[in-house]
Design an enzyme around this catalytic site. Structure first.
Site, PDB file in Angstrom:
ATOM      1  N   CYS A 116       0.805  -1.225   0.000  1.00  0.00           N
ATOM      2  CA  CYS A 116       0.000   0.000   0.000  1.00  0.00           C
ATOM      3  C   CYS A 116       0.836   1.273   0.000  1.00  0.00           C
ATOM      4  CB  CYS A 116      -0.950   0.009   1.195  1.00  0.00           C
ATOM      5  SG  CYS A 116      -2.088  -1.389   1.236  1.00  0.00           S
TER       6      CYS A 116
ATOM      7  N   HIS B 133      -3.082   7.433   2.803  1.00  0.00           N
ATOM      8  CA  HIS B 133      -3.520   6.118   2.340  1.00  0.00           C
ATOM      9  C   HIS B 133      -4.918   5.861   2.880  1.00  0.00           C
ATOM     10  CE1 HIS B 133      -3.808   1.942   1.449  1.00  0.00           C
ATOM     11  NE2 HIS B 133      -3.489   1.515   2.660  1.00  0.00           N
TER      12      HIS B 133
ATOM     13  N   ASN C 185     -10.026   0.186   0.292  1.00  0.00           N
ATOM     14  CA  ASN C 185      -8.561   0.190   0.253  1.00  0.00           C
ATOM     15  C   ASN C 185      -8.098  -0.420  -1.068  1.00  0.00           C
ATOM     16  OD1 ASN C 185      -5.822  -0.201   0.567  1.00  0.00           O
ATOM     17  ND2 ASN C 185      -5.954  -1.122   2.599  1.00  0.00           N
TER      18      ASN C 185
END
Length: 362
Positions: A113, A251, A281
């Protein structure tokens, strides 16, 4: 000697059309819209009907058009992904092929990520070396491929998508000013797909069913620590205070993590751009998608100081300080789009859901 910088001159995104809502998830998982929203902030996520490289290509075409350059102007392509179409060759080469670029350096980067922040740092430093003029930095994921759809804790979190930026060499002090990236390797096992790659039993009967390790509370603690310390480092290095930051692009993993990061950094939560409710996500794609939408929606102004922060499996973490240039309008627009999808998200996932449930019931 000339000091070069890498300005963000183009931005693009690609979200597949099939939407998987919280209510959809509740049809095959013991969960509800309220349970998911209150714990994560997520309401919907996208499920892709195409490969990761297809998502990356559309996002790249949008970014190129908005930068006002052609694909042939690109001499560097970095794709941040942990869900590539293939391990060999990389998918950056597929993006290059799709864009019909004759000659460019092209490679994938896997920092999960945090991948886009790693990619932005890498691309910026390569441009600053003077060897490259225009780079595509892409974050693209098809995480629905990995998910155990019988495991509630992770099935509700992830989605598919891609975001891209064009970096262009300039002598103006704009673009990524400094970054701090790192890895907390002691936590590498708490967020992992451990048996994908050469560690897997190649001939096992259940190949294709990968464990997805996810220890939520420990991830939360380490994520906030890693991102917070990286953010503090880049601000100190730039001689800036929290009040100098105009926009935070974090994020998009969990709304509580975003809120806690802002609180611990002393940055007003209203400065954080949040779109997790729409897409969930998307791993390496969350930061570039959010950055793209922040520009599109007028949240980013000429000359703004933008703080990027991310964390991911590894546990990788990073933050970067971006000085936006004078242009926030697209030079042109691209009509690039994915092929039509004639299935709903649940229809796309039907076989995966059935097989994951069958494995759980064994």
């Amino acid at each position: 000697m000339t000091n070069y910088y890498a300005e963000i001159t183009g931005w693009g995104k690609c979200l597949p059309p099939a939407v998987l809502s919280n209510d959809d998830l509740s049809t095959f998982l013991d969960t509800s819209d309220e349970w998911i929203r209150t714990r994560t902030g997520i309401e919907n996520r996208r499920i892709s009907h195409v490969n990761t490289s297809d998502l990356a290509t559309v996002a790249a075409k949008q970014a190129l058009a908005r930068a006002g350059i052609t694909a042939q102007d690109i001499d560097l392509i970095i794709v941040a992904t942990c869900s590539p179409d293939s391990l060999i060759p990389n998918i950056a080469s597929m993006v290059q092929k799709n864009l019909e670029i004759e000659a460019a350096a092209a490679f994938d980067l896997n920092a999960a990520c945090t991948g886009f922040v790693y990619g932005l740092e890498t691309g910026t430093r390569l441009i600053q070396s003077g060897a490259y003029r225009h780079a595509l930095i892409i974050g693209a994921e098809r995480l629905s491929f990995y998910i155990d759809w019988a495991m509630r804790d992770t099935a509700v979190l992830f989605g598919d998508g891609a975001g891209a930026v064009v970096l262009s060499r300039t002598e103006e002090a704009v673009g990524l000013q400094n970054a701090k990236i790192g890895c907390d390797a002691q936590g590498r096992d708490i967020l992992s797909v451990p048996k994908f790659g050469t560690s897997m039993d190649r001939f096992a009967a259940d190949n294709g069913y990968w464990d997805f390790n996810f220890v939520g509370k420990e991830i939360f603690k380490r994520a906030v620590k890693g991102m917070g310390s990286a953010a503090a480092h880049v601000l100190a290095h730039a001689g800036m205070s929290k009040d100098d930051i105009n926009v935070v692009i974090p994020h998009q993993a969990n709304i509580r993590i975003i809120q806690t990061l802002c609180d611990l950094s002393g940055i007003d939560q209203s400065k954080a751009f949040v779109n997790i409710q729409k897409y969930g996500n998307t791993s390496a794609a969350t930061v570039p998608i959010a950055l793209c939408e922040a520009v599109e929606q007028g949240h980013i102004k000429a000359g703004d100081n933008i703080l990027l922060a991310a964390f991911g499996a590894g546990l990788t973490w990073g933050a970067g300080l971006v000085k936006w240039g004078q242009r926030v309008e697209a030079i042109s627009e691209s009509d690039a789009a994915l092929p039509e999808c004639d299935k709903s998200a649940l229809e796309l996932l039907k076989n995966a859901i059935e097989l994951c449930n069958a494995r759980r019931d064994k």
